[in-house]
Scaffold this active site. Structure first.
Site, short mmCIF file in Angstrom:
data_model
loop_
_atom_site.label_atom_id
_atom_site.label_comp_id
_atom_site.label_asym_id
_atom_site.label_seq_id
_atom_site.Cartn_x
_atom_site.Cartn_y
_atom_site.Cartn_z
CB SER A 167 -0.91 0.01 1.24
OG SER A 167 -0.15 -0.18 2.41
CG ASN A 201 -4.01 -4.82 12.89
OD1 ASN A 201 -3.40 -4.70 11.83
ND2 ASN A 201 -4.36 -5.99 13.40
CB THR A 257 -41.00 24.02 -9.98
OG1 THR A 257 -42.14 24.37 -10.77
CG2 THR A 257 -40.91 24.96 -8.79
CG HIS A 258 -41.87 20.48 -12.49
ND1 HIS A 258 -42.01 19.19 -12.03
CD2 HIS A 258 -42.61 21.26 -11.66
CE1 HIS A 258 -42.83 19.19 -10.98
NE2 HIS A 258 -43.19 20.43 -10.73
CB SER A 303 -13.64 23.69 -29.21
OG SER A 303 -13.51 22.78 -30.30
CE LYS A 330 -19.04 24.73 -28.18
NZ LYS A 330 -18.86 23.28 -28.17
CG ASN A 356 -16.61 24.01 -24.88
OD1 ASN A 356 -17.65 24.41 -25.39
ND2 ASN A 356 -15.67 23.37 -25.55
CD GLU A 368 -19.17 20.44 -19.97
OE1 GLU A 368 -19.96 20.01 -20.80
OE2 GLU A 368 -18.04 20.85 -20.25
CE1 TYR A 394 -6.24 -3.56 9.14
CE2 TYR A 394 -5.37 -5.77 8.76
CZ TYR A 394 -5.50 -4.45 8.38
OH TYR A 394 -4.91 -4.02 7.22
CD GLN A 396 -3.11 -2.47 2.05
OE1 GLN A 396 -2.42 -2.83 2.99
NE2 GLN A 396 -2.84 -2.83 0.80
CE LYS A 420 -4.53 2.60 4.97
NZ LYS A 420 -5.57 1.57 4.93
N1 ARG Z 1 -1.47 -1.33 5.16
C1 ARG Z 1 -2.32 -1.87 6.17
C2 ARG Z 1 -3.70 -1.21 6.08
O1 ARG Z 1 -3.81 -0.26 5.43
C3 ARG Z 1 -1.75 -1.61 7.53
C4 ARG Z 1 -2.17 -2.61 8.55
C5 ARG Z 1 -1.59 -3.94 8.24
N2 ARG Z 1 -1.95 -4.88 9.26
C6 ARG Z 1 -1.84 -6.19 9.05
N3 ARG Z 1 -2.20 -6.95 10.03
N4 ARG Z 1 -1.42 -6.70 7.91
O2 ARG Z 1 -4.65 -1.66 6.64
#
Ligand code: ARG
Length: 476
Positions: free
Chosen positions: A22, A109, A154-155, A276, A282, A284, A289, A316, A321, A324
């Site tokens: 990660s 964890n 409205t609408h 454009s 144009k 835009n 958007e 956990y 993971q 994130k």
């Molecule tokens: N990269 C892990 C996460 O985002 C960190 C925790 C890892 N813990 C484990 N028991 N493998 O959750």
């Protein structure tokens, strides 16, 4: 060498490392990880688990890692699975055997849960400031709009005239609720998971309360299993950002419609429009958007994480993971959309004449006619039918509405005056309504609300332990 080489040997397959790492995204938690580690080692020293000398060595090593990361000198190794392992490896290189004490009583964890709460608390506070800046842009434009009016719809059918200021502030109040939601989420996430360990706490004399205090959290976790498995705070953040994104999308959509030749209510500033590659004429509304388009992925980030969480047993699981990337993505996208949209609103040229012309038709005052009859004792339902019949006649027989009203026994010339352009909007007098007097009051209340929210947000500024990681650290 992996952290688990004692139990598993050192033969983690390359494909496993590539699949499970990660680091590419969680390195943006580096500053938070270092803060959490500083608080953790101070806690260990208060517990008597580190000597003063060991504490100082660890703090100095953490500071060095911090500098290396900020300066871009930090060398990641192919065996760093995530930011936590990278930092611990480097601390151990710097501090030798003492580095091996960094992870005492701690698991990744509780560590990741802590880092992510620190990150989310700070980043959501930053977003709240940006929302405030967009609200301020709406306020300035509302004040400038004076008594200019346009059709309210409205609408998407013309309904009644409203002040432009009223229309703009409608978006401002929706954003006020976004701030409310964000602050409520930040307040709920303000809990330290550190000390929960892998899942069950520790046999060592840890001091989670004082570690929590040091990190500026309101308090520590109540249940270690919950502490390491709870991602409600990420879901709530994603929801707040998705709904905020939906509001930005609706603002964007309106700017798209208003800037068409068909509407012509707004001309976007050149700096906030695009051209454009083929069509020379144009101009835009790409910013508007994209504000609209990004909301799709913000919703996806929310629903994706909900699906990830729904089947997980305590506590956990590595699935966590997956919290994130959606979080980082939503924070980043909303963080880009807000200032772009604030700039678009601040610099847009509102076409007052065009708006007033669109709102000037006699039929826009139809309900005023009905209410005029109500004031003369006619039941509203009957009044509605009378005016509706006249509008229909006017369309079918192609006779101006004014003529039919002048000739009607219950209405007459006095009532015709209501149809003059610009009159109907001045008749909206009730609290919170679209006319000049209530809108003046509304602007005062909006200014007061922004003041309150500015200080509510500032409360969280003070809580942030460190400024966010520098873009160099966040970038790969
Ligand atoms: N990269 C892990 C996460 O985002 C960190 C925790 C890892 N813990 C484990 N028991 N493998 O959750």
């Amino acid at each position: 060498m992996t952290l688990w080489h004692g139990r598993l040997g050192d033969g983690t397959a390359d494909v496993v490392m590539r699949f499970s790492t990660s680091l590419e995204f969680d390195r943006r938690l580096a500053a938070d990880d270092l803060d959490a580690s500083r608080a953790h080692v101070r806690g260990l020293s208060r517990s008597g688990l580190l000597t003063q000398d060991e504490l100082e060595r660890l703090l100095a090593a953490l500071d060095q890692v911090d500098r290396e990361l900020v300066d871009g000198d930090f060398e990641f190794s192919s065996e760093d699975e995530d930011i936590h392992t990278a930092v611990e490896r480097r601390v151990t290189e710097i501090a030798g055997d003492t580095g091996g004490k960094l992870h005492t009583g701690r698991s990744r964890n509780d560590q990741i849960a802590t880092d992510l709460r620190l990150y989310s608390r700070r980043e959501l506070t930053r977003i709240a400031h940006q929302v405030l800046a967009l609200q301020e842009a709406f306020l300035v434009r509302a004040e400038e709009a004076g008594e200019g009016y346009l059709p309210g719809y409205t609408h998407l059918q013309r309904a009644q005239p409203v002040l432009l200021a009223h229309h703009l502030l409608a978006h401002g109040w929706a954003l006020a609720r976004d701030i409310d939601r964000i602050l409520a989420t930040v307040e709920r996430m303000d809990v330290s998971p550190l000390g929960a360990g892998a899942l069950a706490g520790s046999s060592l004399p840890l001091v989670p309360d004082s570690v929590s205090e040091e990190l500026g959290f309101a308090g520590r976790f109540e249940n270690s299993l919950d502490a390491v498995s709870d991602r409600d705070f990420v879901v709530e953040a994603l929801f707040d950002l998705a709904l905020l994104g939906v509001h930005l999308s609706r603002i964007g959509e309106e700017m798209v419609i208003w800037s068409t030749e068909e509407f012509g209510f707004v001309v976007l500033d050149d700096a906030f429009a695009t051209g454009s590659s083929m069509l020379p004429q144009k101009k835009n509304p790409d910013v508007a958007e994209l504000a609209r388009g990004k909301s799709g992925r913000l919703i996806g980030n929310l629903t994706g994480l909900l699906a990830t969480l729904k089947g997980l047993p305590l506590s956990y699981n590595r699935d966590l993971q997956e919290d994130k990337e959606p979080l980082f993505d939503s924070i980043e996208q909303v963080g880009l959309a807000l200032p772009a949209l604030a700039g678009l609103i601040s610099t847009a040229h509102f076409e007052a004449d065009r708006m007033e012309e669109a709102a000037g038709g006699a039929a826009m005052a139809a309900v005023d006619l009905a209410e005029w009859l109500v004031e003369r004792g006619i039941p509203f339902r009957q009044a509605h039918a009378v005016v509706g019949g006249l509008v229909r006649d006017s369309i079918e027989r192609r006779v101006p509405l004014e003529e039919l009203i002048a000739a009607h026994p219950a209405l007459g010339t006095e009532a015709v005056a209501l149809l003059a352009p610009g009159v109907a909007v001045t008749r909206r007098r009730t609290p919170g309504s679209a006319g000049p007097a209530p809108v003046r009051k509304q602007i005062e209340r909006f200014v007061a609300r922004l003041d309150v929210d500015r200080s509510r947000i500032a409360r969280w500024d003070d809580r942030a332990v460190v400024p966010g990681p520098s873009p160099d650290v966040a970038a790969h």
